[in-house]
Scaffold this motif. Structure first.
Motif, PDB file in Angstrom:
ATOM      1  N   ARG B  89       0.820  -1.204   0.000  1.00  0.00           N
ATOM      2  CA  ARG B  89       0.000   0.000   0.000  1.00  0.00           C
ATOM      3  C   ARG B  89       0.855   1.255   0.000  1.00  0.00           C
ATOM      4  N   PRO B  90       1.652   1.456  -1.036  1.00  0.00           N
ATOM      5  CA  PRO B  90       2.329   2.756  -1.120  1.00  0.00           C
ATOM      6  C   PRO B  90       1.295   3.800  -1.554  1.00  0.00           C
ATOM      7  N   PHE B  91       1.621   5.084  -1.403  1.00  0.00           N
ATOM      8  CA  PHE B  91       0.716   6.125  -1.915  1.00  0.00           C
ATOM      9  C   PHE B  91       0.979   6.223  -3.408  1.00  0.00           C
ATOM     10  N   LYS B  93      -0.310   7.676  -6.033  1.00  0.00           N
ATOM     11  CA  LYS B  93      -0.308   8.907  -6.828  1.00  0.00           C
ATOM     12  C   LYS B  93       0.666   9.936  -6.278  1.00  0.00           C
ATOM     13  N   MET B  94       1.612   9.472  -5.476  1.00  0.00           N
ATOM     14  CA  MET B  94       2.622  10.392  -4.959  1.00  0.00           C
ATOM     15  C   MET B  94       4.002   9.896  -5.368  1.00  0.00           C
ATOM     16  N   SER B  95       4.972  10.804  -5.371  1.00  0.00           N
ATOM     17  CA  SER B  95       6.320  10.407  -5.750  1.00  0.00           C
ATOM     18  C   SER B  95       6.950   9.584  -4.632  1.00  0.00           C
ATOM     19  N   GLU B  98       7.933  11.735  -1.764  1.00  0.00           N
ATOM     20  CA  GLU B  98       6.767  12.150  -0.969  1.00  0.00           C
ATOM     21  C   GLU B  98       6.265  11.007  -0.084  1.00  0.00           C
TER      22      GLU B  98
END
Ligand SMILES: Nc1ncnc2c1ncn2[C@@H]1O[C@H](COP(=O)(O)OP(=O)(O)OP(=O)(O)O)[C@@H](O)[C@H]1O
Ligand SMILES: [Mg+2]
Lengths: 306, 244
Positions: B89-91, B93-95, B98
């Motif tokens: 579960r990485p974010f 839509k974020m780099s 980030e």
């Protein structure tokens, strides 16, 4: 901010100084209203586009701002700027309270509660007519001793630019980062030490305050505040502007507001169906092009220029 | 040494299914403990209880002597327990930068400036061999890279206890060796206690001080790796799985 973006923003601001020199009074009015919608749609985008909370109380909060400031200026004789300041504070507090109450529920419950809140507010405003003048509308003083659309245009331009700068700063700050993390994955954000409930309530309160501010200025421009300001029709128009322009992007709601406000001037002659029409377009966009007009253009340009 | 985390009589069910049943366990400071068991044994659920994603119906959890049974995820994280997820579960839509920044911000320490945080996030990405991906969206990473990104995000919260849920799954033998080295560095240099779930038996047996075995929600065995592999109940539990 990248250098290119800075120059583009600068160019737009310079261009925005000229309209009063050549636009008719009528079109100047359309521009002022568009700027109001830019504030509304951009601040709504802050919660809906950046934290994923679809609130239907945004127009209601602008109504809070408008009526609070309106009544303070009419009954207590406060100057409009002070009234707007207090109206913004009231919207912020109410936003905080409502957010605190219903954000734990999340998702559809948040939408339903905010919807209920708007309706209750509209009913109160309509019924408490000894204070609000009900559907007749509350006549309030303007901002300037001498009424001038040009002055209002520049006033709205300055306030809108300042508000957009604040929104831009928030989006690109640590707070904005936590907004996006909550939108991306709430469980992962919470497991990484982010107080997700606090983040959502904060976003809700900030966005409500901005809407109260926009409503305050709007009221003192119209000089007649009616229950149409906090109406659901108004809410859906703002929603459509943000969605069609492009949710979750900075430029989306700005573009959406101008395009839809100008368009509605042309189709208004066929009756008040434009909100319905925009709503349908927004639904289709949300389904097939969730990045909105700005997203589509961006992709197209990238293909052609890169 | 001393106990860092202790669970007593932990029970959690979903509808009619008891995923974790009266489980007692503890970890000592500085230990690396493996959690194994057949599919559906309740391993991930136990992690979810420890990280506040779920709360147990019965039983208590304490961390460094403090009761954490009903705390929220972010509170538990701030006390010093971080985790990775079996289904990453990485974010998205974020780099990558980030993603790691969120872990640093999650510590809730307002004294650090944004510059220092960026530097730290860069170092952590380098630590998990993701340098060069700073501006890359997490969505563009391979599954293995996403796992490493989650590891960096968890480390960014500066935990005392790290929960790793199947970080070796899907890696080839040489990648497993790299990952094991990384885990060893985390344990010895960063002085973290590690609790990890693995199906890669060779690796977890070799690298753990102690093993806890779950089967159908219950703890059926606990001990040194060599004790566990020869235990008849453990063998039966795994055989039962291959029969099914
Ligand atoms: N959120 C949930 N809702 C319903 N059932 C669940 C939920 N989470 C887990 N379970 C069930 O609880 C049991 C234990 O699941 P868990 O994920 O903890 O097993 P596991 O030991 O991690 O297995 P695996 O090795 O396959 O990852 C399973 O039967 C699973 O289907
Ligand atoms: Mg699991």
């Amino acid at each position: 901010m990248g250098n290119k973006k800075l120059w583009i923003s600068f160019a737009f601001i310079i261009l925005a100084l000229f309209p009063p020199l050549f636009l008719s009074q009528y079109w100047l009015h359309v521009m002022i209203i568009s700027l109001f919608y830019v504030m509304m749609a951009s601040s709504w985008n802050l919660i809906a586009g950046f934290t994923g909370q679809v609130s239907f109380a945004h127009a209601a909060f602008s109504g809070m701002g408008a009526y609070t400031s309106g009544m303070l200026t009419v009954y207590l004789g406060l100057p409009p700027w002070l009234g707007i300041l207090i109206g913004t504070g009231v919207a912020a507090l109410l936003g905080f309270g409502l957010g605190y109450l219903c954000i734990r529920m999340g998702g559809i419950y948040l939408s339903l509660t905010t919807l209920g809140f708007s309706e209750i507010l509209r009913i109160i405003i309509t019924n408490e007519d000894q204070w609000t003048r009900g559907t007749m509308g509350l006549q309030v003083p303007g901002f300037f001793v001498e009424y001038s659309k040009t002055s209002y245009y520049y006033l709205f331009l300055i306030v809108t630019i300042l508000l957009l700068i604040v929104i831009y700063k928030i989006i690109h700050s640590e707070m904005g980062l936590t907004f996006r993390a909550v939108l991306n994955d709430e469980v992962a954000a919470s497991s990484s030490g982010i107080n997700t409930v606090r983040v959502r309530v904060l976003a809700f309160a900030i966005s409500s305050a901005m809407s109260g501010l926009a409503g305050g200025f709007y009221g003192h421009y119209l000089m007649l505040i009616t229950p149409d300001v906090p109406s659901l029709g108004q809410m859906f128009l703002v929603l459509a502007m943000a969605v069609i322009g492009g949710m979750g992007s900075f430029a989306g709601p700005i573009v959406g507001s101008f395009v839809l406000e100008i368009l509605s001037e042309y189709i208004r002659v066929y009756g008040e169906y434009h909100v319905l029409l925009f709503g349908l377009i927004a639904l289709a966009m949300a389904r097939f092009a969730p990045e909105g007009v700005v997203g589509i253009l961006r992709k197209k340009w990238r293909r052609e220029w890169a | 040494m001393g106990v860092i985390i202790e669970g007593k009589g932990l029970t959690k069910s979903f509808g009619g299914l008891t995923a974790v049943k009266k489980v007692d366990f503890h970890l000592n400071k500085g230990e690396i403990v493996g959690l194994i068991g057949p599919n559906g044994a309740g391993k991930t659920t136990l992690f979810n209880l420890m990280s506040g994603v779920y709360h147990p119906e019965e039983g208590t959890l304490s961390f460094n002597g403090m009761e954490i049974t009903s705390l929220k995820s972010f509170e538990i994280c701030r006390l010093g327990i971080a985790r990775t997820f079996q289904i990453v579960r990485p974010f998205l839509k974020m780099s990558c930068l980030e993603n790691v920044l969120i872990g640093i911000i999650g510590r809730g320490d307002p004294r650090e400036g944004i510059k220092a945080k960026g530097e730290e996030a860069r170092k952590l990405l380098k630590f998990v061999s993701l340098e060069g991906h700073e501006k890359n969206s997490a969505n563009n990473l391979t599954l293995i890279e996403k796992k490493r990104l989650e590891m960096a995000r968890a480390l960014a919260t500066q935990p005392r206890l790290l929960l790793l849920d199947e970080v070796l799954a899907g890696l080839n033998p040489s990648e497993i060796l790299q990952a094991l080295e990384l885990i060893e560095v985390i344990r010895t240099q960063l002085k973290m206690t590690i609790f990890w779930i693995e199906h890669v038996m060779g690796a977890i047996m070799k690298a753990s001080d102690r093993i806890i075995v779950l089967d159908q929600g219950e703890k059926i065995k606990e001990g040194r790796p060599e004790e566990v592999v020869n235990d008849s109940k453990v063998i039966e539990a795994y055989l039962g799985e291959s029969d099914a």
